[in-house]
Design a protein around this motif. Sequence first.
Motif, PDB file in Angstrom:
ATOM      1  N   GLU A  90      17.334 -23.134  13.022  1.00 52.74           N
ATOM      2  CA  GLU A  90      15.676 -22.237  13.912  1.00 52.74           C
ATOM      3  C   GLU A  90      15.676 -21.948  14.731  1.00 52.74           C
ATOM      4  O   GLU A  90      14.896 -20.639  14.861  1.00 52.74           O
ATOM      5  CB  GLU A  90      14.987 -23.618  13.475  1.00 52.74           C
ATOM      6  CG  GLU A  90      14.588 -23.421  12.158  1.00 52.74           C
ATOM      7  CD  GLU A  90      13.931 -25.180  11.267  1.00 52.74           C
ATOM      8  OE1 GLU A  90      12.655 -25.570  12.107  1.00 52.74           O
ATOM      9  OE2 GLU A  90      14.277 -25.689  10.839  1.00 52.74           O
ATOM     10  N   ALA A 104      19.647 -32.914  18.348  1.00 53.62           N
ATOM     11  CA  ALA A 104      19.228 -31.597  17.512  1.00 53.62           C
ATOM     12  C   ALA A 104      20.346 -31.484  16.255  1.00 53.62           C
ATOM     13  O   ALA A 104      21.256 -31.637  17.077  1.00 53.62           O
ATOM     14  CB  ALA A 104      19.026 -30.507  17.955  1.00 53.62           C
ATOM     15  N   ASN A 148      13.442 -28.897  22.059  1.00 55.79           N
ATOM     16  CA  ASN A 148      13.398 -27.934  21.265  1.00 55.79           C
ATOM     17  C   ASN A 148      14.246 -27.231  22.207  1.00 55.79           C
ATOM     18  O   ASN A 148      14.020 -26.844  23.325  1.00 55.79           O
ATOM     19  CB  ASN A 148      11.255 -27.827  23.060  1.00 55.79           C
ATOM     20  CG  ASN A 148      11.284 -26.525  22.394  1.00 55.79           C
ATOM     21  OD1 ASN A 148      11.989 -25.614  21.743  1.00 55.79           O
ATOM     22  ND2 ASN A 148      10.070 -26.139  22.772  1.00 55.79           N
ATOM     23  N   GLU A 172      20.673 -27.578  12.073  1.00 59.16           N
ATOM     24  CA  GLU A 172      19.514 -27.072  10.785  1.00 59.16           C
ATOM     25  C   GLU A 172      18.195 -26.299  11.997  1.00 59.16           C
ATOM     26  O   GLU A 172      17.697 -24.876  12.591  1.00 59.16           O
ATOM     27  CB  GLU A 172      18.491 -27.419  10.105  1.00 59.16           C
ATOM     28  CG  GLU A 172      19.126 -28.086   8.784  1.00 59.16           C
ATOM     29  CD  GLU A 172      19.916 -29.563   8.303  1.00 59.16           C
ATOM     30  OE1 GLU A 172      19.584 -30.046   9.205  1.00 59.16           O
ATOM     31  OE2 GLU A 172      21.026 -29.890   9.188  1.00 59.16           O
ATOM     32  N   GLN A 173      18.228 -27.161  12.640  1.00 64.68           N
ATOM     33  CA  GLN A 173      16.994 -26.801  13.968  1.00 64.68           C
ATOM     34  C   GLN A 173      17.646 -26.150  14.980  1.00 64.68           C
ATOM     35  O   GLN A 173      17.165 -24.746  15.389  1.00 64.68           O
ATOM     36  CB  GLN A 173      16.368 -28.339  15.242  1.00 64.68           C
ATOM     37  CG  GLN A 173      16.274 -29.710  14.306  1.00 64.68           C
ATOM     38  CD  GLN A 173      15.598 -30.321  14.069  1.00 64.68           C
ATOM     39  OE1 GLN A 173      16.965 -31.621  15.209  1.00 64.68           O
ATOM     40  NE2 GLN A 173      14.851 -31.128  15.590  1.00 64.68           N
TER      41      GLN A 173
END
Lengths: 82, 189
Positions: free
Chosen positions: B89, B82, B18, B85-86
Amino acid sequence: MKKAGISMNEFTQRKYYRPYVSPFDPCPPIRVKSYETPPQLYLGFQPYNLPQFKPQQALYCGTLWPALFSPYEGKYWGRDEE
Amino acid sequence: MWIYEKKLQYPVKVSTCNPMLAKYLIEQYGGADGELSAALRYLNQRYAIPDKVIGLLTDIGTEEFAHLEMIATMVYKLTKDAKPEQMEEAGLGDFYVNHDNALYYNNASGVPWTASYIQAKGDPIADLYEDIAAEEKARATYQWIIDMSDDPDLNDGLKFLREREIVHSQRFREAVEMLKEERDRQRIF
């Protein structure tokens, strides 16, 4: 003079301590050092009806109440030996 | 001098990848009221303070480094592997460009850590009050991060860290009481 459980004479506004002095300290050691402990540390919530300075004196002192007045005449530089 | 124990003060577990949460959590890594600020502030204040509170600053300053290590582990796990792109985002696109998946001392908005976050005033009362304020601000920050997080494993570690802020605040308050005491004056109970 008794107010809010503390009297003006129950605390001092400056404390002293003897710091550790190494036998190899290059500067001549200051044996006794001080720090300021002004009255707001002790007063708690200020009680009503504390004694007041005269208005003229209050203007000079920066406060209306002797209980909050903290004189500061410069740092205590200690003596060679106490 | 320090002795290092190769384990965390409290176990760190992260359930989900996350990066967004990492972005928030990094506030406690390189933010004004973060663990780095705390450790450096306390360990640096030790030199100009009465001898009887030096030990407290050493102990708490050292523990803050243990907390820093926990936060580092959390941030690392939240962003480990990660993809760019993550990261993008999560609002960490600029961070990725600068640091890949490495850690860096900046706050949640990406502002790098600066020494002006901490102070050593030389006046023991002023310094200890700053320390108490810093603990309360860190406690609040942990609360708001917990509010933003939906990761129960991570929150377990954060709740431990929040509790430590409370204990440290209490100890600093006790240090102020010690400095208020009249030396060599009899105490009457």
